[in-house]
Design a protein around this motif. Sequence first.
Motif, PDB file in Angstrom:
ATOM      1  N   GLY A  51      -2.372  -5.457   1.091  1.00 24.23           N
ATOM      2  CA  GLY A  51      -1.012  -5.754   1.519  1.00 24.23           C
ATOM      3  C   GLY A  51      -0.032  -5.791   0.363  1.00 24.23           C
ATOM      4  O   GLY A  51       1.089  -5.276   0.461  1.00 24.23           O
ATOM      5  N   VAL A  55       3.328  -3.478  -0.197  1.00 23.21           N
ATOM      6  CA  VAL A  55       4.661  -4.054  -0.421  1.00 23.21           C
ATOM      7  C   VAL A  55       5.254  -3.544  -1.723  1.00 23.21           C
ATOM      8  O   VAL A  55       6.444  -3.181  -1.792  1.00 23.21           O
ATOM      9  CB  VAL A  55       4.584  -5.596  -0.420  1.00 23.21           C
ATOM     10  CG1 VAL A  55       5.909  -6.200  -0.862  1.00 23.21           C
ATOM     11  CG2 VAL A  55       4.209  -6.101   0.961  1.00 23.21           C
ATOM     12  N   LYS A  58       6.648   0.001  -1.491  1.00 24.62           N
ATOM     13  CA  LYS A  58       7.970   0.071  -0.860  1.00 24.62           C
ATOM     14  C   LYS A  58       9.063  -0.382  -1.823  1.00 24.62           C
ATOM     15  O   LYS A  58      10.142   0.217  -1.882  1.00 24.62           O
ATOM     16  CB  LYS A  58       7.985  -0.800   0.396  1.00 24.62           C
ATOM     17  CG  LYS A  58       7.090  -0.272   1.521  1.00 24.62           C
ATOM     18  CD  LYS A  58       7.165  -1.162   2.748  1.00 24.62           C
ATOM     19  CE  LYS A  58       6.278  -0.632   3.858  1.00 24.62           C
ATOM     20  NZ  LYS A  58       6.330  -1.512   5.065  1.00 24.62           N
ATOM     21  N   ILE A  59       8.780  -1.448  -2.580  1.00 27.02           N
ATOM     22  CA  ILE A  59       9.784  -1.952  -3.525  1.00 27.02           C
ATOM     23  C   ILE A  59      10.010  -0.949  -4.649  1.00 27.02           C
ATOM     24  O   ILE A  59      11.151  -0.658  -5.031  1.00 27.02           O
ATOM     25  CB  ILE A  59       9.343  -3.316  -4.093  1.00 27.02           C
ATOM     26  CG1 ILE A  59       9.296  -4.363  -2.970  1.00 27.02           C
ATOM     27  CG2 ILE A  59      10.294  -3.773  -5.202  1.00 27.02           C
ATOM     28  CD1 ILE A  59       8.738  -5.701  -3.403  1.00 27.02           C
TER      29      ILE A  59
END
Length: 300
Positions: A51, A55, A58-59
């Motif tokens: 996970g 994340v 995407k950042i």
Amino acid sequence: MKNYIGLIQEQGMWSKLSDKLYGWWDAIILRLPNLALAIVVMVVFFFIAKGLSAVLRKIFRKYLKNQSIRRIIVKIIYAITLVIGFFIALGVMDLDKALTSLLAGAGVVALAIGLALQGTLSNTFSGIMLSFLPKIKIGDYIETSEHSGFVHEISLRNLVLRRPDNQYVIMPNSKFIEEPFVNFSLANRSRIAVTCGVAYGSNLRQVEQLVKDAIASEFEQKVGERIEFYFTEFGDSSINFMVRFWTEFVKKSQMYDAQHKAILLINDVFAENNINIPFPIRTLDVSKEVLDRLGGRTGE
């Protein structure tokens, strides 16, 4: 009597072995809850690592343009998260002594692995360096002394190039980073040179003006850029020249396309103005005696 003593000793050995096995079994039974909890911890940290990686991807897509750097950072964080989960699982199982021994032996093992895998580690560090270099990123068109193509992947071991013929070249990072390379994708505009020749007796000033006008009609030159024309040499059968101009290209195919258009323009404008582009000519100077001799043979 000896057989009896031997039988007693054998029974004592089996008794000790069975006691040891029973002791281990009891320890396993007692630690089953800890083992189950340790497995749960590892599973939880596995999903946390997955996970967290998603994340971070995407950042990084928003704030970090270099794709290779994004991949390296995500892989490192993923590995660190799993290692943390592993150490916590060892702590849950009350294997503190094993953990201490593991850390103590890690230095020796790391040294041995480093000596055995010098080439691999060199490629790994070179891959990290390549990932953080601002002069190369995935998608760039580069050219080395032996290969050229688009950067397809930068891993911890290899750099993968996709050639224009759609074949892939895989080269070790350490070899690539030690050699010079040309990155066509760093600049949006570059200068292209086209060479040609005109026949002796041509109006050279007219040739220069015609070529400049033809190139200017197709290739716009921006501020600080200009079309350069130079006669370079008196050749065997022509007066040769070179014209240089600026155009937009970030890969070789665009450069070839610009050269193609420029050659067509020059050929057309020369044809319209009766300017000859000569092909190599060889002049033979034959003496009169040789001609007479040849003529005599022909008469025979």
